[in-house]
Design an enzyme around this catalytic site. Structure first.
Site, PDB file in Angstrom:
ATOM      1  CE1 TYR A 125       0.415  86.857  -3.871  1.00 49.81           C
ATOM      2  CE2 TYR A 125       2.755  86.425  -3.567  1.00 49.81           C
ATOM      3  CZ  TYR A 125       1.719  87.324  -3.727  1.00 49.81           C
ATOM      4  OH  TYR A 125       1.974  88.663  -3.750  1.00 49.81           O
ATOM      5  CD  GLU A 151      -0.831  89.691  -5.391  1.00 51.25           C
ATOM      6  OE1 GLU A 151      -0.314  90.114  -4.356  1.00 51.25           O
ATOM      7  OE2 GLU A 151      -2.054  89.802  -5.620  1.00 51.25           O
TER       8      GLU A 151
END
Ligand code: GDP
Ligand code: MN
Length: 378
Positions: A101, A189
């Site tokens: 991530y 993101e």
């Protein structure tokens, strides 16, 4: 304003972030063509502006053009978290061995962007934060200096990346910060950032949320707005120049000034009620604007009472009161309203509202209590 995955990844690619070179399809037939062109297994991905598409069945691995067509057919008929799927992204599938991530959000307490990285990529970061918060590494970014290469490398080591992957990871992190800064984003993101079988990093998913207040500087991006992102109420609010956020409660709030609107919601909650919305009608508060605000509030079937909290400043209380009365002539309703007006010409304003059979409250506390009681009794 949210961008779709494929739009976000196109922007990432411009900044040198490796992304799968896929294409968007609006029907199953073209999905098949794209898969054939790519000539290898593909992932068929629903393009809707919500997270958790994978879990909802909106991301499927297809081994052949036939299968890509079949999955596209299925996914294009889906509704994910209330949003219809109108297009799918056909990406070449990447055989991967790990999912990382990487994201940036604004940390309001620090007054700076913060980059987050985690070895537990793929699942939603909120979930990681809940189950294994120690797996999230954070780096506050100095907004003047920007993200520094050593900080980016530290994050890479921090999540336990293989040493030989760290330079590439740092390059991607630095590029991602440039995307964040250049587009005036509030969130960016990559989840997951794949570590491929060949030890390459590649952004398999992309998310970019832009700051609406900065869109005037990004007309090219503003044009990418997806009408499905907003519901009818939000759209009308944006057109009328109102700041509006729908909430889950049953007391509609109409307030002039964002700070006062927040305080009003606090007081409603303090007396045991739940606000149905945040709404700032701003300065001026002409009848048309008040009417638009009322229409938006009353379009929510949960609303059992409305609290109007007006501070008469440059916009005088009597003016706003006339606006409300005029608006009530345009928007017929039997939902009870409580109004509290203070400041310039408040007396006159209260008289106008009382004459129009509106309940008026002497203070915000009283007004909130009245609205909470009414909402509970209906
Ligand atoms: P989200 O659920 O809306 O965040 O959608 P994602 O784009 O993150 O996809 C969900 C999951 O699908 C990812 O975490 C991956 O596990 C998987 N996935 C997506 N693209 C690929 C791919 O190219 N290859 C493989 N093997 N899995 C993929
Ligand atoms: Mn994802």
């Amino acid at each position: 304003m949210k961008l779709h995955e494929h739009q976000s990844k196109e922007i990432f690619a411009r900044y040198g972030i490796p992304t799968p070179k896929g294409k968007v399809a609006y029907d199953a037939e073209s999905a098949r063509e794209i898969a054939k062109e790519l000539g290898r297994p593909v992932v068929v991905k629903a393009q809707v502006l919500v997270g958790g598409r994978g879990k909802a069945g909106g991301v499927k691995l297809a081994a052949s053009p036939d299968q890509a067509e079949q999955y596209a057919e299925e996914i294009l008929g889906m509704n994910i978290k209330g949003l219809p799927v109108r297009k799918v992204l056909i990406d070449p599938a990447v055989p991967n061995k790990a999912e990382v991530y990487l994201g940036i959000v604004v940390d309001r307490t620090k007054g700076a962007p913060v980059m987050m990285a985690s070895s537990a990529g793929g699942m939603e970061i909120e979930e990681v934060a809940r189950v294994s918060p120690e797996k999230i590494m954070r780096q506050t970014i100095d907004p003047v200096l920007g993200l520094q290469p050593f900080e980016a490398r530290e994050l890479g080591y921090g999540i336990g990346l293989d040493k030989k992957l760290v330079p590439e990871f740092a390059k991607i992190a630095l590029a991602l910060y440039r995307v964040f800064a250049d587009t005036d984003a509030s969130l960016v993101e990559i989840n997951p950032l794949f570590i491929s079988k060949e030890d390459k990093l590649i952004a398999a998913d992309g998310k970019l949320v832009l700051d609406d207040s900065a869109l005037d500087r990004h007309h090219d991006l503003e044009m990418l707005r997806d009408a499905d992102e907003e519901n009818e109420a939000e759209r009308e609010a944006r057109r009328a120049g109102l700041s509006f956020v729908k909430l889950e409660g049953n007391i509609g709030c109409m307030v002039n000034g964002a700070g006062l609107a927040m305080a009003t919601m606090d007081v409603i909650k303090f007396y045991g009620g739940e606000p149905a919305n945040f709404l700032d009608i701003g300065g001026g508060a002409k009848a048309e604007k008040v009417a638009a605000a009322l229409r938006i509030i009353l379009s929510d079937p949960n609303v059992k009472a409305v609290l109007l909290n007006i501070f008469g400043g440059i916009t005088r209380g009597d003016e706003v009161a006339r606006g409300i009365v005029e608006a009530l002539n345009q928007v017929k309703t039997d939902v009870p309203m409580v109004a509290r007006i203070v400041g310039t010409n408040a007396e006159e304003g209260r008289r106008i509202l009382a004459n129009a059979n509106l309940r008026t409250a002497p203070s915000l506390e009283e007004g909130a209590k009245m609205a909470v009681e009414i909402a509970k009794s209906r």
